[in-house]
Design a protein around this motif. Sequence first.
Motif, PDB file in Angstrom:
ATOM      1  N   PRO A 216      22.020 -33.595 -47.277  1.00  0.00           N
ATOM      2  CA  PRO A 216      20.663 -32.485 -47.344  1.00  0.00           C
ATOM      3  C   PRO A 216      20.415 -32.060 -48.515  1.00  0.00           C
ATOM      4  O   PRO A 216      19.109 -31.806 -48.973  1.00  0.00           O
ATOM      5  N   VAL A 217      21.311 -31.882 -49.609  1.00  0.00           N
ATOM      6  CA  VAL A 217      21.107 -31.448 -50.923  1.00  0.00           C
ATOM      7  C   VAL A 217      20.194 -32.618 -51.656  1.00  0.00           C
ATOM      8  O   VAL A 217      19.110 -32.132 -52.272  1.00  0.00           O
ATOM      9  N   VAL A 218      20.314 -33.957 -51.318  1.00  0.00           N
ATOM     10  CA  VAL A 218      19.728 -34.954 -51.987  1.00  0.00           C
ATOM     11  C   VAL A 218      18.148 -34.803 -51.571  1.00  0.00           C
ATOM     12  O   VAL A 218      17.071 -34.897 -52.058  1.00  0.00           O
ATOM     13  N   TYR A 219      18.188 -34.798 -50.232  1.00  0.00           N
ATOM     14  CA  TYR A 219      16.919 -34.753 -49.453  1.00  0.00           C
ATOM     15  C   TYR A 219      16.042 -33.465 -49.901  1.00  0.00           C
ATOM     16  O   TYR A 219      14.930 -33.715 -50.246  1.00  0.00           O
ATOM     17  N   ALA A 220      16.792 -32.149 -50.134  1.00  0.00           N
ATOM     18  CA  ALA A 220      16.045 -31.158 -50.629  1.00  0.00           C
ATOM     19  C   ALA A 220      15.547 -31.343 -51.857  1.00  0.00           C
ATOM     20  O   ALA A 220      14.108 -30.790 -52.251  1.00  0.00           O
ATOM     21  N   VAL A 221      16.138 -31.636 -52.841  1.00  0.00           N
ATOM     22  CA  VAL A 221      15.628 -31.944 -54.321  1.00  0.00           C
ATOM     23  C   VAL A 221      14.475 -32.821 -54.200  1.00  0.00           C
ATOM     24  O   VAL A 221      13.612 -32.691 -54.950  1.00  0.00           O
ATOM     25  N   ALA A 222      14.471 -33.857 -53.518  1.00  0.00           N
ATOM     26  CA  ALA A 222      13.297 -34.735 -53.358  1.00  0.00           C
ATOM     27  C   ALA A 222      12.201 -34.087 -52.765  1.00  0.00           C
ATOM     28  O   ALA A 222      11.052 -34.659 -53.206  1.00  0.00           O
ATOM     29  N   THR A 223      12.328 -33.253 -51.754  1.00  0.00           N
ATOM     30  CA  THR A 223      10.863 -32.749 -51.219  1.00  0.00           C
ATOM     31  C   THR A 223      10.310 -31.527 -52.202  1.00  0.00           C
ATOM     32  O   THR A 223       9.226 -31.469 -52.207  1.00  0.00           O
ATOM     33  N   GLY A 224      11.252 -31.177 -53.255  1.00  0.00           N
ATOM     34  CA  GLY A 224      10.588 -30.254 -54.374  1.00  0.00           C
ATOM     35  C   GLY A 224      10.401 -30.911 -55.476  1.00  0.00           C
ATOM     36  O   GLY A 224       9.779 -30.428 -56.584  1.00  0.00           O
ATOM     37  N   LEU A 225      10.804 -32.343 -55.610  1.00  0.00           N
ATOM     38  CA  LEU A 225      10.330 -32.790 -56.843  1.00  0.00           C
ATOM     39  C   LEU A 225       8.998 -32.966 -57.509  1.00  0.00           C
ATOM     40  O   LEU A 225       8.608 -32.586 -58.662  1.00  0.00           O
ATOM     41  N   PRO A 226       8.134 -33.079 -56.404  1.00  0.00           N
ATOM     42  CA  PRO A 226       6.667 -33.026 -56.801  1.00  0.00           C
ATOM     43  C   PRO A 226       6.188 -31.610 -57.271  1.00  0.00           C
ATOM     44  O   PRO A 226       5.622 -31.539 -58.473  1.00  0.00           O
ATOM     45  N   VAL A 227       6.697 -30.517 -57.154  1.00  0.00           N
ATOM     46  CA  VAL A 227       6.519 -29.210 -57.403  1.00  0.00           C
ATOM     47  C   VAL A 227       7.068 -29.182 -58.778  1.00  0.00           C
ATOM     48  O   VAL A 227       6.467 -28.709 -59.679  1.00  0.00           O
ATOM     49  N   ILE A 228       8.209 -29.599 -59.029  1.00  0.00           N
ATOM     50  CA  ILE A 228       8.820 -29.535 -60.330  1.00  0.00           C
ATOM     51  C   ILE A 228       8.143 -30.267 -61.436  1.00  0.00           C
ATOM     52  O   ILE A 228       7.910 -29.772 -62.552  1.00  0.00           O
TER      53      ILE A 228
END
Length: 232
Positions: free
Chosen positions: A172-184
């Motif tokens: 879930p940590v990997v998943y979460a980072v990927a969901t926020g990657l476009p915003v970063i």
Amino acid sequence: MDFLQNLLDNSNIPVITAFLLGLLTAISPCPLATNITAIGFISKDIGNRNKIFLGGLLYTLGRVVAYTVLGIILISILKEGSSMFSLQKGISKYGEILIAPVLIFVGVFMLFGDRLNLPKFGFSGTGKLKGNLGSLLLGVLFALAFCPTSGLFYFGMLIPMSATEPGGYLLPVVYAVATGLPVILVAWILAYSVAGIGKFYNRIQIFQKWFNRVVAALFIAVGIYYAYINYL
């Protein structure tokens, strides 16, 4: 999206699968709308490039916290043999119901909060949600606003896979980072390009005054969108 879907179909490595599921979630219609709203909120402090980029990181951290804590609970429950469908239905239902009024409230407060004699509830005197804390809380809120597509990816694919893997609690940590990657990525672009242009023209204060109103209107518009798809 088709390219990512093909990669997902051919992936046999759980970490890569979780990352691809996160990216697919980020570009799905409902999560994409929340990410656009988050970008607007983060970039309202366009005169401070470091604050913009930090906001993107904190927003993603909020998503990591939400998805990870929820994932730990769900994985533990799933390993006990409970049904995932009923859990998904309850969380998705209340997450979608709550996000519309919260977004509309935040947008209205950003527009008129400084004119009202009300408790601040984490808002500054100018009616704006405090930057760092606001970005973090926004990440948590938007992560829990599950749409049918994101609910399928998270509850139907990620969590069952995580429950069967030895290191599944990290997925879930990997998943979460990927969901926020476009915003970063967008926050980084805004921080180190647009912010510099704004300083060059030395018109930041005037620009921010109107841009904050645009961000507030964006919150209200996305809130109305969620209200429409959930209540009508």
